[in-house]
Design a protein around this motif. Structure first.
Motif, PDB file in Angstrom:
ATOM      1  N   VAL A  53     -54.927  39.060  18.930  1.00  0.00           N
ATOM      2  CA  VAL A  53     -53.918  40.045  18.562  1.00  0.00           C
ATOM      3  C   VAL A  53     -53.583  40.911  19.774  1.00  0.00           C
ATOM      4  N   SER A  54     -52.294  41.155  19.962  1.00  0.00           N
ATOM      5  CA  SER A  54     -51.846  41.932  21.115  1.00  0.00           C
ATOM      6  C   SER A  54     -52.117  43.419  20.923  1.00  0.00           C
ATOM      7  N   LEU A  55     -52.601  44.051  21.966  1.00  0.00           N
ATOM      8  CA  LEU A  55     -52.708  45.508  22.037  1.00  0.00           C
ATOM      9  C   LEU A  55     -51.477  46.110  22.708  1.00  0.00           C
ATOM     10  N   GLY A  56     -50.495  45.254  22.999  1.00  0.00           N
ATOM     11  CA  GLY A  56     -49.328  45.713  23.727  1.00  0.00           C
ATOM     12  C   GLY A  56     -49.599  45.748  25.218  1.00  0.00           C
ATOM     13  N   VAL A  57     -48.726  46.389  25.917  1.00  0.00           N
ATOM     14  CA  VAL A  57     -48.861  46.484  27.370  1.00  0.00           C
ATOM     15  C   VAL A  57     -50.053  47.377  27.705  1.00  0.00           C
ATOM     16  N   GLU A  58     -50.903  46.923  28.600  1.00  0.00           N
ATOM     17  CA  GLU A  58     -52.046  47.736  29.017  1.00  0.00           C
ATOM     18  C   GLU A  58     -51.538  48.938  29.812  1.00  0.00           C
ATOM     19  N   MET A  59     -51.965  50.122  29.397  1.00  0.00           N
ATOM     20  CA  MET A  59     -51.565  51.353  30.058  1.00  0.00           C
ATOM     21  C   MET A  59     -52.741  51.912  30.853  1.00  0.00           C
ATOM     22  N   LEU A  60     -52.453  52.375  32.040  1.00  0.00           N
ATOM     23  CA  LEU A  60     -53.477  52.917  32.921  1.00  0.00           C
ATOM     24  C   LEU A  60     -53.116  54.352  33.300  1.00  0.00           C
ATOM     25  N   THR A  61     -54.143  55.134  33.624  1.00  0.00           N
ATOM     26  CA  THR A  61     -53.931  56.533  33.993  1.00  0.00           C
ATOM     27  C   THR A  61     -53.880  56.673  35.509  1.00  0.00           C
ATOM     28  N   VAL A  62     -52.833  57.324  35.993  1.00  0.00           N
ATOM     29  CA  VAL A  62     -52.681  57.549  37.432  1.00  0.00           C
ATOM     30  C   VAL A  62     -53.704  58.598  37.863  1.00  0.00           C
ATOM     31  N   PRO A  63     -54.511  58.332  38.892  1.00  0.00           N
ATOM     32  CA  PRO A  63     -55.517  59.304  39.331  1.00  0.00           C
ATOM     33  C   PRO A  63     -54.861  60.612  39.790  1.00  0.00           C
ATOM     34  N   ALA A  64     -55.606  61.698  39.649  1.00  0.00           N
ATOM     35  CA  ALA A  64     -55.159  62.990  40.158  1.00  0.00           C
ATOM     36  C   ALA A  64     -55.653  63.159  41.593  1.00  0.00           C
ATOM     37  N   GLY A  65     -55.067  64.132  42.302  1.00  0.00           N
ATOM     38  CA  GLY A  65     -55.519  64.451  43.659  1.00  0.00           C
ATOM     39  C   GLY A  65     -55.043  63.495  44.719  1.00  0.00           C
ATOM     40  N   LEU A  66     -54.007  62.708  44.438  1.00  0.00           N
ATOM     41  CA  LEU A  66     -53.517  61.766  45.452  1.00  0.00           C
ATOM     42  C   LEU A  66     -52.746  62.497  46.554  1.00  0.00           C
ATOM     43  N   VAL A  67     -51.866  63.429  46.142  1.00  0.00           N
ATOM     44  CA  VAL A  67     -51.103  64.198  47.138  1.00  0.00           C
ATOM     45  C   VAL A  67     -52.069  65.086  47.919  1.00  0.00           C
ATOM     46  N   GLY A  68     -51.995  65.011  49.227  1.00  0.00           N
ATOM     47  CA  GLY A  68     -52.895  65.772  50.082  1.00  0.00           C
ATOM     48  C   GLY A  68     -54.095  64.988  50.559  1.00  0.00           C
ATOM     49  N   SER A  69     -54.330  63.799  49.971  1.00  0.00           N
ATOM     50  CA  SER A  69     -55.451  62.980  50.417  1.00  0.00           C
ATOM     51  C   SER A  69     -54.985  61.989  51.479  1.00  0.00           C
ATOM     52  N   ALA A  70     -55.954  61.360  52.158  1.00  0.00           N
ATOM     53  CA  ALA A  70     -55.617  60.346  53.154  1.00  0.00           C
ATOM     54  C   ALA A  70     -55.055  59.107  52.462  1.00  0.00           C
ATOM     55  N   GLN A  71     -54.164  58.384  53.140  1.00  0.00           N
ATOM     56  CA  GLN A  71     -53.517  57.216  52.546  1.00  0.00           C
ATOM     57  C   GLN A  71     -54.545  56.187  52.082  1.00  0.00           C
TER      58      GLN A  71
ATOM     59  N   ASP B 272     -43.881  68.984  59.121  1.00  0.00           N
ATOM     60  CA  ASP B 272     -44.425  69.874  60.146  1.00  0.00           C
ATOM     61  C   ASP B 272     -45.855  70.301  59.851  1.00  0.00           C
ATOM     62  N   GLU B 273     -46.252  70.263  58.569  1.00  0.00           N
ATOM     63  CA  GLU B 273     -47.557  70.805  58.200  1.00  0.00           C
ATOM     64  C   GLU B 273     -48.602  69.724  57.961  1.00  0.00           C
ATOM     65  N   ALA B 274     -48.222  68.628  57.252  1.00  0.00           N
ATOM     66  CA  ALA B 274     -49.202  67.594  56.878  1.00  0.00           C
ATOM     67  C   ALA B 274     -49.506  66.705  58.074  1.00  0.00           C
ATOM     68  N   PRO B 275     -50.776  66.456  58.359  1.00  0.00           N
ATOM     69  CA  PRO B 275     -51.115  65.556  59.471  1.00  0.00           C
ATOM     70  C   PRO B 275     -50.719  64.117  59.169  1.00  0.00           C
ATOM     71  N   ARG B 276     -50.593  63.338  60.204  1.00  0.00           N
ATOM     72  CA  ARG B 276     -50.222  61.926  60.059  1.00  0.00           C
ATOM     73  C   ARG B 276     -51.221  61.224  59.118  1.00  0.00           C
ATOM     74  N   GLY B 277     -50.702  60.415  58.164  1.00  0.00           N
ATOM     75  CA  GLY B 277     -51.548  59.656  57.250  1.00  0.00           C
ATOM     76  C   GLY B 277     -51.861  60.365  55.947  1.00  0.00           C
ATOM     77  N   GLU B 278     -51.414  61.617  55.779  1.00  0.00           N
ATOM     78  CA  GLU B 278     -51.679  62.349  54.533  1.00  0.00           C
ATOM     79  C   GLU B 278     -50.562  62.051  53.524  1.00  0.00           C
ATOM     80  N   VAL B 279     -50.951  61.889  52.249  1.00  0.00           N
ATOM     81  CA  VAL B 279     -49.980  61.554  51.203  1.00  0.00           C
ATOM     82  C   VAL B 279     -49.149  62.790  50.866  1.00  0.00           C
TER      83      VAL B 279
END
Length: 670
Positions: A469-487, A510-517
């Motif tokens: 039996v189908s549960l429908g499309v599997e849904m996943l939760t997007v993690p928090a804290g991605l913005v500001g973290s390293a790529q 001008d503020e975020a270092p290279r490689g920061e999301v």
């Protein structure tokens, strides 16, 4: 005198379409041939089941496995899975037509010794990616081993032989309790209960990774029954027992994949793949390039290529079919006390892998076809006598208990129906139903994705049909804290959550270092479909600029020009200048036109104006002497002559004391 045996299939045209060119591999259940598809003009692999297996009471089960392999592969579309193109019957010949993979299988690589750590992990990544495609459509492979891992001429890995693949909730054992699979790679739950889940494949992959890293299986040199017992009652020894320099993280990953409790393993190949990628990214290059010394540590014999049957639809070494009577099977319920006679010992010189049955992925009856036919004739004779004596009573009993009257077909209309409607249909047909659930992208939640047995296939009148039996499309939760973290950290977090990471884009900041999301394409903490490709916007640091010209400009104007370019200002000590007005820019560093980036600092030197210097007293000197003295002191000179400067003597000077360097002194000469 030498005897030459010619394969009668060579040169044959199967089903009027597939011309057999060469034999690739042979096993106890089937032979794989390289063939040419005359209709499409392409090279294919044709897998032909041995004709004698279709005979007798078990013949239908072998033919069913062939059909099941075609159905299972048809549900998969992944570059890492060997594709099945066609399935059919030509006279007495049951065959499958598959993608032909020129290359070799993983067993041939292992025969040369352990693989480098990086190579072992890369192969495992590709195997898990292929299994992940199967797990997403509710299939478990159940027979992961080196013989079923093919490596083509471009070094791409493909997983073959889905002949044992079943729906996630279907047990591994048959109705008679026969265990199918290769004992060296069987998870404990398969041996003890016959059950299988996607975690069952993860266990086999863990054993496979152990074998690639160490060059041998965890329990080499032991009988199959001993291997089965140890899988159930002992944790697998870590690879570092044989290869001491392996990092503890590698041991931990293998231990996670091969945990005896299936609930402690990654739930499916996708979760295992995320853990494996994280490990590989953490290992140093020298570790990835290093391989164990062949023969180091406890070693066992290695199996001959082809000993596991013709699973690989590409080049391989032939293996003889298992001898009649050597293919017994062990009851899953009696694993702790399996008599050795239930296992066929296939160990020969140089082998390390032993198998639960003589033909490891197929349970064959222990009787020869001749004996089976002989027994069948005896049974028929006795039935005739009993029918005659009992006036047909015994014949009627047989018809409705073991004969055709005891079977019916799985009704139509189940797939795509609501689960309640499907259960009602089964009840009307006199069949029981059990349900299992799986995510599905195309079938709505609560509707039936598939059944086992399939629609129209035979089932006992009092049997049970499994509804997936189908549960429908599997849904996943997007993690928090991605913005500001390293790529790298953000991509690893998304992969751990089950998402695919799409191509990232860059933006200057001008503020975020290279490689920061800087941004995420979906909202952090939101719930998204599992196949959503999450894209990251990543900082490229400050934007590049060219330094403008500000020399000679006022301090205020210079600061405005530099700020407009995103540049910051610092000042050096002012310097005196006779050319630049006091307070204007005398010098800049870097100079005009230099390459810089926003937020870089430009150092300015302002003019302090001309210096105050002492004016020489030149009264009484000749015009030339006075002029030279003033010029040497840094002044300009003007001369007023009276009477034509007849006496050539300076009588007056208009400036004395101190004056700004470069100012003009006027002399009166007469």
């Amino acid at each position: 005198m030498a005897t030459t045996t010619t394969d009668p299939q060579l040169g044959r045209l199967v089903d009027g379409r597939y011309e057999i060119v060469a034999r690739v591999a042979r096993g106890g259940m089937a032979t794989v041939y390289r063939a040419r598809d005359r209709r499409l003009g392409r090279e294919v692999a044709v897998k032909i089941m041995h004709p004698h297996l279709a005979e007798g009471v078990d013949g239908a089960s072998f033919v069913s496995r062939f059909r099941r392999e075609a159905r299972a592969s048809a549900r998969l579309s992944h570059p890492g899975v060997v594709a099945v193109f066609d399935q059919g019957v030509d006279g007495d010949t049951s065959y499958l037509t598959m993608e032909y993979v020129p290359g070799h299988n993983l067993r041939s690589e292992l025969r040369d010794g352990p693989l480098p750590v990086g190579r072992a992990l890369d192969v495992t990544v590709q195997v898990l990616a292929a299994l992940g495609a199967a797990h997403r459509v509710g299939l478990v492979h159940r027979d992961v081993k080196p013989e079923n891992v093919l490596v083509d001429d471009e070094d791409r890995v493909k997983v073959a032989d889905f002949g044992l693949a079943r729906a996630v909730t279907e047990v591994t054992s048959t109705a008679t309790g026969t265990i199918l699979g290769t004992v060296a790679y069987l998870a404990p739950e398969v041996i003890t209960s016959g059950g299988c889940t996607p975690a069952t494949d993860v266990y086999a992959v863990g054993v496979l990774l152990h074998e690639m890293l160490t060059g041998t299986l965890p329990y080499p040199g032991e009988t199959p029954v001993q291997v089965a017992f140890r899988h159930v009652h002992e944790d697998l020894p870590p690879p570092s027992v044989r290869v001491p320099w392996l990092p503890a993280e590698v041991d931990a990953l293998v231990a996670s994949f091969t945990a005896r409790d299936a609930a402690r393993r990654p739930a499916h190949a996708g979760a295992a793949l995320a853990a494996l990628r994280a490990l590989r990214a953490s290992l140093a290059d020298d570790v990835l390039a290093r391989a164990a010394v062949p023969g180091a540590g406890p070693a066992g014999p290695a199996p001959a290529d082809g000993a596991d049957g013709p699973d690989a639809p590409g080049p391989g070494t032939e293996a003889p079919a298992a001898p009649a009577g050597a293919a017994g099977a062990a009851s899953a319920d009696d694993v702790d006390e399996i008599p050795a006679a239930f296992f066929a010992d296939v160990a020969t010189t140089g082998q390390v892998t032993e198998h639960l049955v003589a033909e490891p992925t197929t349970a064959l009856p222990a009787e020869t076809p001749v004996r089976r036919r002989r027994r069948g004739r005896v049974v028929v004779a006795w039935v005739c006598v009993l029918v005659t004596l009992a006036g047909g009573g015994v014949g009627g009993w047989w018809w409705f208990t073991d004969g055709p009257g005891a079977w019916t077909d799985v009704p139509t209309g189940l797939v795509g129906a609501a689960v309640q409607d499907a259960e009602t249909r089964l009840d009307r047909a006199g069949l029981g139903g059990r349900t299992t659930e799986t995510y599905h992208d195309d079938v709505a939640a609560g509707e039936v994705v598939s059944t086992e047995p399939g629609t129209g296939e035979p089932v006992r009148r009092d049997g049970v049909v499994t509804l997936v039996v189908s549960l429908g499309v599997e849904m996943l939760t997007v993690p928090a804290g991605l913005v500001g973290s390293a790529q790298d950290d953000a991509e690893a977090a998304l992969a751990d959550a089950g998402f695919t990471v799409g191509p990232s884009s860059g933006a200057y900041d001008d503020e975020a270092p290279r490689g920061e999301v800087l941004e995420v394409s979906v909202k952090e903490g939101s719930t998204q479909p599992h196949d959503t490709a999450v894209r990251l916007t990543v900082s490229q640091g400050p934007a590049p600029v060219q330094v403008p010209q500000v020399v000679g400009r006022s301090q205020e104007d210079a600061e405005g020009d530099l700020a407009a370019a995103g540049l910051r200002v610092d000042y050096a000590d002012p310097e005196h200048s006779t050319d630049v007005a006091e307070g204007n820019v005398l010098r800049q560093d870097p100079e005009q036109g230099s390459d810089a980036v926003r937020t870089d600092t430009i150092t300015l030197t302002l003019s302090a104006g001309p210096r105050e210097v002492a004016v020489p007293d030149v009264v009484g000197m000749s015009e030339q002497e006075a002029t030279d003295a003033l010029v040497d002191a840094g002044f300009d000179v003007e001369v007023n002559r009276y009477l034509g400067g007849l006496l050539d003597t300076v009588r007056f000077q208009d400036v004395d004391g101190k004056a700004p360097e470069g100012s003009t002194v006027t002399l009166t000469v007469w």
